[in-house]
Scaffold this active site. Sequence first.
Site, PDB file in Angstrom:
ATOM      1  N   GLY A 239       0.803  -1.228   0.000  1.00 32.33           N
ATOM      2  CA  GLY A 239       0.000   0.000   0.000  1.00 32.33           C
ATOM      3  C   GLY A 239       0.827   1.264   0.000  1.00 32.33           C
ATOM      4  O   GLY A 239       0.370   2.316  -0.455  1.00 32.33           O
TER       5      GLY A 239
ATOM      6  N   GLU B 111       3.432  -9.106  -1.901  1.00 32.54           N
ATOM      7  CA  GLU B 111       2.140  -9.744  -1.597  1.00 32.54           C
ATOM      8  C   GLU B 111       2.123 -11.256  -1.824  1.00 32.54           C
ATOM      9  O   GLU B 111       1.384 -11.971  -1.137  1.00 32.54           O
ATOM     10  CB  GLU B 111       1.022  -9.089  -2.430  1.00 32.54           C
ATOM     11  CG  GLU B 111       0.640  -7.700  -1.969  1.00 32.54           C
ATOM     12  CD  GLU B 111       1.605  -6.610  -2.415  1.00 32.54           C
ATOM     13  OE1 GLU B 111       1.433  -5.464  -1.998  1.00 32.54           O
ATOM     14  OE2 GLU B 111       2.543  -6.906  -3.196  1.00 32.54           O
TER      15      GLU B 111
END
Length: 368
Positions: free
Chosen positions: A123, A146
Amino acid sequence: MIPSLQSEGLVVVEVNGCLGLITLNRPQALNALSLAMIRDLTTLLTAWAADARIQAVVVLGAGREGKPAAFCAGGDIRFFHQAALAGDPALGAFFTEEYALNHLIHQFPKPYIALMDGVVMGGGMGISQGAKLRVVTEHSKLAMPETNIGLFPDVGGGYFLSRCPGSSGEWLALTGQVIGAGDAIELGLGDVFVKSSELPAIIEAFRTGHQDSAEHVVATVMERADLAPDAEHWESRKKINHHFSAPSVAALMASLAADADPWAQSTLEVLKKRSPLMMAVTLEQVRRARGMSLADDLRMERDLVHHCFHLRPGAASETVEGIRALAVDKDHAPKWNPASVEQVDAAEVAKFFVSPWAAGEHPLRSLS
């Protein structure tokens, strides 16, 4: 000029002349984003885009005394885990609002400057890659890690990674490799290098100096810009392009396995720890995104993240299992299903790319 905020001090706002200065203020969590912080950033940027008095925006991360810097380490993955197991609708809201914020930053009509000192992951990349000026330092650690938690590089990762030269985007997406300032600039993920020792003077000038134009705000950074260090992974570029251009994850891993080079073998060991299913989804995501606009990529990623938590609900989700192993139980022994790339079913991968929403009902339908 400063709208009311809801994150209770986790986003600190200052206005100096024409400059809006945003500090992510959750240093004990490496400034990871909560839903309230995403809402505050959206509120601020929406208001400032329309406010003629604000001509430039700077975003930075709060530091901790004696600890390494962090711009933003990503989203709050423990929240993802709890919300997924509880069936909490705030999980869907988090991703919808985060991706809309990523789009807002890419489209922001005024200079938006990200001071990407320290950790910039997940993010954190989402709120910095759309900046007009992406400032990196010798402490910058950029990554989209991720796949390490059974997810895929979201927040527009398909869009910005697929635009890296050669097959570097596939390499970064699948491995979650951390890169420094030199590689960031070479790969188009950073714009300008500033020594971290210069940052206090820059931030002080932003806070108290005379900031009367967007040009002056940008110049405050550029007058302290320096030559970036050499890219550490430059020597590996040919190998990256050779192996990571393979047509599938299985072919890519077979290609690495057949290469005796230590780099190939260490890269293969990294991939063996990732979710085989989510690596296949990630490879498809990056390659589809090459031909997409940012808005279409974010809509695709919103579909993908929905399926990460709903195709196999609760603990059966690869993402829930990946977060459990990394951040909850911390046993670092995720039980991936399927356990090998050879067992990945193309039909299972394809399900991730079928939108659960009709076009007119998509939560990100308004992005253009």
